[in-house]
Design an enzyme around this catalytic site. Structure first.
Site, mmCIF file in Angstrom:
data_model
loop_
_atom_site.group_PDB
_atom_site.id
_atom_site.type_symbol
_atom_site.label_atom_id
_atom_site.label_comp_id
_atom_site.label_asym_id
_atom_site.label_seq_id
_atom_site.Cartn_x
_atom_site.Cartn_y
_atom_site.Cartn_z
ATOM 1 N N GLY A 20 0.372 2.792 -4.653
ATOM 2 C CA GLY A 20 -0.802 2.788 -5.541
ATOM 3 C C GLY A 20 -0.554 3.705 -6.720
ATOM 4 O O GLY A 20 -1.403 4.524 -7.086
ATOM 5 N N ALA A 21 0.622 3.552 -7.357
ATOM 6 C CA ALA A 21 1.083 4.543 -8.336
ATOM 7 C C ALA A 21 0.756 4.178 -9.779
ATOM 8 O O ALA A 21 1.112 4.916 -10.685
ATOM 9 C CB ALA A 21 2.592 4.727 -8.184
ATOM 10 N N ASN A 22 0.064 3.047 -9.990
ATOM 11 C CA ASN A 22 -0.169 2.642 -11.381
ATOM 12 C C ASN A 22 -1.439 3.241 -11.971
ATOM 13 O O ASN A 22 -1.720 3.054 -13.146
ATOM 14 C CB ASN A 22 -0.235 1.114 -11.495
ATOM 15 C CG ASN A 22 -1.325 0.525 -10.625
ATOM 16 O OD1 ASN A 22 -1.145 0.417 -9.418
ATOM 17 N ND2 ASN A 22 -2.456 0.173 -11.213
ATOM 18 N N GLY A 24 -4.754 6.530 -11.481
ATOM 19 C CA GLY A 24 -5.372 7.644 -10.764
ATOM 20 C C GLY A 24 -4.402 8.688 -10.232
ATOM 21 O O GLY A 24 -3.393 9.027 -10.860
ATOM 22 N N GLY A 26 -2.307 8.589 -7.876
ATOM 23 C CA GLY A 26 -0.950 8.085 -7.627
ATOM 24 C C GLY A 26 -0.106 8.102 -8.893
ATOM 25 O O GLY A 26 1.067 8.499 -8.862
ATOM 26 N N SER A 150 -9.360 12.673 2.655
ATOM 27 C CA SER A 150 -10.498 12.872 1.749
ATOM 28 C C SER A 150 -11.479 13.859 2.359
ATOM 29 O O SER A 150 -11.579 13.983 3.585
ATOM 30 C CB SER A 150 -11.207 11.538 1.528
ATOM 31 O OG SER A 150 -12.413 11.729 0.834
ATOM 32 N N TYR A 175 -15.515 3.611 3.842
ATOM 33 C CA TYR A 175 -14.620 4.542 3.155
ATOM 34 C C TYR A 175 -14.380 5.785 4.017
ATOM 35 O O TYR A 175 -13.225 6.166 4.250
ATOM 36 C CB TYR A 175 -15.192 4.960 1.793
ATOM 37 C CG TYR A 175 -14.231 5.872 1.059
ATOM 38 C CD1 TYR A 175 -13.017 5.394 0.597
ATOM 39 C CD2 TYR A 175 -14.517 7.227 0.889
ATOM 40 C CE1 TYR A 175 -12.100 6.224 -0.037
ATOM 41 C CE2 TYR A 175 -13.612 8.064 0.250
ATOM 42 C CZ TYR A 175 -12.404 7.560 -0.214
ATOM 43 O OH TYR A 175 -11.491 8.388 -0.832
#
Ligand SMILES: NC(=O)c1ccc[n+]([C@@H]2O[C@H](COP(=O)([O-])OP(=O)(O)OC[C@H]3O[C@@H](n4cnc5c(N)ncnc54)[C@H](OP(=O)(O)O)[C@@H]3O)[C@@H](O)[C@H]2O)c1
Length: 306
Positions: A20-22, A24, A26, A150, A175
């Site tokens: 999920g590096a694209n 935020g 990440g 979290s 969540y």
């Protein structure tokens, strides 16, 4: 011990994979690690968003050693292909399990295998990815698996008898439960690695309360509207940018003083410098870990080798 996020240790020669590096946390984890000299592999599900992130890092960090790896953590074919790619690289010094749904749908959705979508994205896909790629970490001395938990883990609960929330789905519950389950995974993984005498370390982190409206604007990566910036800035007293939230996983990857089983978060709970912080008893519970592990294995259709 203190940590200066603006003076990171040299990471040349290390390879770090971030899911999920694209966007935020990440994205900024990847950028900061690239700036420290690491080779960073950005696991992303969308080729255009991946390209935007890789280009942004190359633009902002001259000489950055970064590349994209196709990875959708809800697609087993994609996970297995990514794991195979990691098995083929020379070394994997750290795997940062960051991809996640942070704003779950109001109603319960499932992935193509019938698993509840938030659990599938935030936990099960990473479980399968780690199970399949762990030999790459095992042959890299001092390697680390960093799981994004979290603060929401303090506010909800996860139930072994309704892990998939078939009876009790709400967006918030999905969540919180997924993030508790992610933390349970990270700490159970630490116990299992230790019991197996493995050198791989499993560390759990949370980035506080990090919002895109308090984060630098980057084309194709973070482009909040003026309204979003205004609204997020109203909460400035207790929030930080995702670039600052990324200081936590970056410390977990790079600080030699961090050990398997550690839990890190911002010093002032929601914001601040990355420090050791207490995790909930449920997250660290060996009983809950032992109860959930076989459920993860079944739901991910993936026996775990450790
Ligand atoms: N921000 C916070 O305050 C906060 C607080 C506590 C914990 N966290 C945790 O930190 C992590 C990152 O949060 P964030 O705020 O940076 O979220 P974000 O800005 O929404 O970014 C989430 C990233 O995950 C990716 N992703 C989502 N589903 C995916 C899938 N199926 N396969 C591959 N990638 C997928 C997204 O890719 P796309 O662009 O393709 O959607 C995006 O790159 C999450 O695990 C979150 O739970 C964040």
């Amino acid at each position: 011990m203190g940590w200066d996020a603006s003076a990171l240790p040299d990471a040349h020669g290390r390879t770090v994979v971030v899911t999920g590096a694209n966007a935020g946390v990440g994205y900024f984890t990847s950028e900061q690690l690239a700036r420290a000299g690491a080779r960073v592999v950005l696991g992303c599900r969308d080729p255009e968003r991946a390209e935007a992130a890789v280009s942004a890092i190359r633009r902002r960090v001259p000489g950055a050693n970064v590349e994209a790896l196709p990875l959708d953590v809800t697609d087993r074919r994609s996970i297995d292909a990514a794991a195979d790619a990691l098995l083929a690289v020379e070394r994997v010094d750290a795997l940062v399990l960051n991809a996640g749904i942070v704003h779950p749908p109001r109603t319960r959705h499932t992935d193509e295998y019938g698993n509840e979508l938030v659990l599938a994205t935030n936990v099960l896909g990473h479980f399968r990815l780690v199970a399949r790629s762990i030999p790459a970490l095992q042959r890299t001395p001092g390697s680390r698996i960093v799981t994004l938990g979290s603060m929401a883990s303090r506010l909800g609960r996860v139930r072994a008898d309704d892990l998939q929330l078939e009876r009790s789905y709400t967006a918030w519950r999905a969540y919180a439960a997924s993030k508790i389950a992610a933390q349970v995974f990270g700490f159970e993984l630490d116990r299992r690695l230790r019991a197996a005498g493995s050198d791989v370390q499993s560390i759990v982190v949370h980035p506080g309360y990090s919002t895109s409206g308090r984060t630098p604007g980057i084309r194709g990566v973070n482009q909040p509207s003026r309204l979003k910036r205004f609204a997020d800035n109203l909460q400035a007293a207790w929030t930080q940018g995702k670039d600052e939230g990324a200081h936590v996983p970056v410390r977990a990857v790079l600080d030699p003083a961090i050990e398997g089983g550690d839990y890190l978060g911002p010093a002032a709970w929601t914001k601040g410098a990355p420090v050791h912080t207490p995790a909930t008893r449920a997250s660290r519970s060996p009983r809950l870990g032992a109860a959930l592990w076989p459920l993860f294995e079944r739901a991910a259709d993936q026996p775990f080798p450790v």
